[in-house]
Design a protein around this motif. Structure first.
Motif, PDB file in Angstrom:
ATOM      1  N   THR A  27       0.836  -1.199   0.000  1.00 58.03           N
ATOM      2  CA  THR A  27       0.000   0.000   0.000  1.00 58.03           C
ATOM      3  C   THR A  27       0.873   1.251   0.000  1.00 58.03           C
ATOM      4  O   THR A  27       0.614   2.218  -0.726  1.00 58.03           O
ATOM      5  N   CYS A  78      -6.216   9.657  -1.931  1.00 58.73           N
ATOM      6  CA  CYS A  78      -5.183   8.792  -2.504  1.00 58.73           C
ATOM      7  C   CYS A  78      -4.802   7.684  -1.523  1.00 58.73           C
ATOM      8  O   CYS A  78      -4.560   6.539  -1.929  1.00 58.73           O
ATOM      9  N   GLY A 137      -7.708   5.239  -1.409  1.00 60.45           N
ATOM     10  CA  GLY A 137      -7.754   4.558  -2.706  1.00 60.45           C
ATOM     11  C   GLY A 137      -6.600   3.593  -2.900  1.00 60.45           C
ATOM     12  O   GLY A 137      -6.773   2.515  -3.480  1.00 60.45           O
ATOM     13  N   LEU A 163      -7.407   0.427  -0.980  1.00 67.44           N
ATOM     14  CA  LEU A 163      -8.458  -0.364  -1.627  1.00 67.44           C
ATOM     15  C   LEU A 163      -8.000  -0.957  -2.956  1.00 67.44           C
ATOM     16  O   LEU A 163      -8.244  -2.130  -3.248  1.00 67.44           O
ATOM     17  N   MET A 164      -7.331  -0.153  -3.783  1.00 68.00           N
ATOM     18  CA  MET A 164      -6.925  -0.655  -5.095  1.00 68.00           C
ATOM     19  C   MET A 164      -5.762  -1.639  -4.992  1.00 68.00           C
ATOM     20  O   MET A 164      -5.661  -2.562  -5.791  1.00 68.00           O
ATOM     21  N   GLN A 177     -14.094  -3.841  -3.392  1.00 65.01           N
ATOM     22  CA  GLN A 177     -12.997  -2.890  -3.175  1.00 65.01           C
ATOM     23  C   GLN A 177     -12.863  -1.925  -4.350  1.00 65.01           C
ATOM     24  O   GLN A 177     -12.647  -0.713  -4.169  1.00 65.01           O
ATOM     25  N   ALA A 178     -12.991  -2.437  -5.559  1.00 71.85           N
ATOM     26  CA  ALA A 178     -12.857  -1.600  -6.753  1.00 71.85           C
ATOM     27  C   ALA A 178     -13.980  -0.570  -6.837  1.00 71.85           C
ATOM     28  O   ALA A 178     -13.749   0.582  -7.233  1.00 71.85           O
ATOM     29  N   SER A 200     -13.347   2.251  -4.438  1.00 68.80           N
ATOM     30  CA  SER A 200     -12.277   3.081  -5.009  1.00 68.80           C
ATOM     31  C   SER A 200     -12.818   4.000  -6.094  1.00 68.80           C
ATOM     32  O   SER A 200     -12.410   5.166  -6.202  1.00 68.80           O
ATOM     33  N   ILE A 235     -14.377   7.142  -4.753  1.00 69.99           N
ATOM     34  CA  ILE A 235     -13.372   8.146  -4.400  1.00 69.99           C
ATOM     35  C   ILE A 235     -12.862   8.840  -5.656  1.00 69.99           C
ATOM     36  O   ILE A 235     -12.758  10.069  -5.712  1.00 69.99           O
ATOM     37  N   LEU A 236     -12.561   8.064  -6.678  1.00 73.20           N
ATOM     38  CA  LEU A 236     -12.037   8.621  -7.931  1.00 73.20           C
ATOM     39  C   LEU A 236     -13.006   9.630  -8.535  1.00 73.20           C
ATOM     40  O   LEU A 236     -12.585  10.651  -9.097  1.00 73.20           O
ATOM     41  N   CYS A 285      -6.711   0.569 -14.788  1.00 72.95           N
ATOM     42  CA  CYS A 285      -7.250  -0.779 -14.569  1.00 72.95           C
ATOM     43  C   CYS A 285      -6.675  -1.783 -15.564  1.00 72.95           C
ATOM     44  O   CYS A 285      -6.510  -2.967 -15.239  1.00 72.95           O
TER      45      CYS A 285
END
Length: 318
Positions: A41, A74, A77, A80-81, A125-126, A129, A132-133, A148
């Motif tokens: 992370t 960030c 994210g 999560l990502m 999770q995606a 994310s 947030i994006l 992605c």
């Protein structure tokens, strides 16, 4: 249950919060996301913070409270990502992981999580994310969606190229582009140079990491720069170290020379220089035949990447 006795993953930090504090039912899924191994992370997050801090330093008059949200967004994210990406990696590698000593204890090959459960967890999770994006500008959103493709490709890279670490670098440093764009609204040469420097850094640290699995990888036909470089690893890493510093330094110069703020430029360059000394220390400590030492050096890259982050933040304030 795994050989660890209670579901712990072999290369997790002993006494981590997942294994000691998280509700038992959630532990296999958190392990799938590598929450018990936070270094990944950090390595995904730090280029984001580089891009954001350097963008603010290059245009200090445009700094707003929204930048604080970019900073925090960030971080969330990245957690999560990274989790979604690791889940995808473990889904695609479930048969290979079972054949490697270090990875056989992961949740899918050890039977803690089903493939169907892993897919549901990855999608969840995606999607969070993505929420947030969507708070960022449209250019940053487009960059986030584009990343992605890199995440999807990476797990397969070690099957067709000796350079899977390049694909990891392409994915893990994308945040330098995204965070810069989230602040400025557009891309430019400075974040691209920062991004390329991050890729070179990834080649440095992930080659060290890959030396842990060199023998197992050879038996099952998995490719890596660790296997490719072999006894010449130190020479290659020295080259990546130099390239990292040159590219990041050039990115700093392109971003800050036009501002005329000489002090900010010097502070930011000192951050790159400090990171270079940390990487030099790693190179001096490296023993490619000591897996535990390789893991410790790999994890130390959190501190290496934090150094330019802190200096770039100071440069944004002066």
């Amino acid at each position: 249950m795994t050989a660890q006795g209670n579901g712990q993953v072999a290369d997790a930090v002993r006494g981590n919060w997942v294994d000691t504090l998280a509700p038992e039912a959630t532990r296999p899924y958190l392990r799938l996301s590598r929450a018990d191994r936070p270094i990944g992370t950090w390595l995904l997050l730090l280029p984001c913070w580089w891009g954001l801090m350097l963008a603010i330093a290059s245009t200090p008059a445009t700094a707003t409270l929204f930048d604080a949200w970019i900073f925090v967004g960030c971080a969330i994210g990245a957690f999560l990502m990274r989790g979604a990406g690791c889940t995808w990696n473990d889904i695609t590698d479930r048969d290979l992981d079972g054949a490697v000593t270090r990875t056989a204890s992961r949740p899918i090959p050890s039977g803690q999580v089903s493939v169907q459960g892993a897919i549901i967890w990855m999608v969840a999770q995606a999607l969070i994310s993505l929420l947030i994006l969507l708070t960022f500008n449209w250019t940053a959103i487009a960059l986030g969606v584009a990343s992605c493709a890199l995440v999807c490709i990476y797990p397969f890279a070690k099957r067709f190229t000796w350079w899977p670490q390049v694909f990891l670098g392409l994915a893990f440093n994308w945040g330098a582009l995204l965070a810069w764009t989230a602040h400025t609204g557009s891309l430019s040469l400075a974040p691209v140079l920062l991004y390329l420097g991050g890729i070179s850094w990834t080649l440095f640290y992930d080659t060290i990491y890959a030396h842990q699995d060199r023998e197992d990888d050879a038996m099952i036909g998995i490719k890596s720069t660790a296997r490719l470089f072999g006894e010449n690893t130190r020479v290659w890493l020295r080259g990546f170290l130099i390239l990292t510093l040159c590219l990041m330094g050039a990115g700093v110069a392109v971003a800050l020379v036009p501002t005329g703020n000489f002090l900010a430029l010097v502070v930011a360059i000192l951050g790159v220089w400090a990171m270079g000394w940390h990487l030099t220390w790693q190179l001096m400590q490296l023993d490619i035949d000591d897996g535990d030492a390789c893991l410790r050096l790999f994890r130390s890259n959190r501190n290496a990447g934090l150094l330019p982050t802190l200096f770039f933040a100071v440069a944004a304030l002066v």
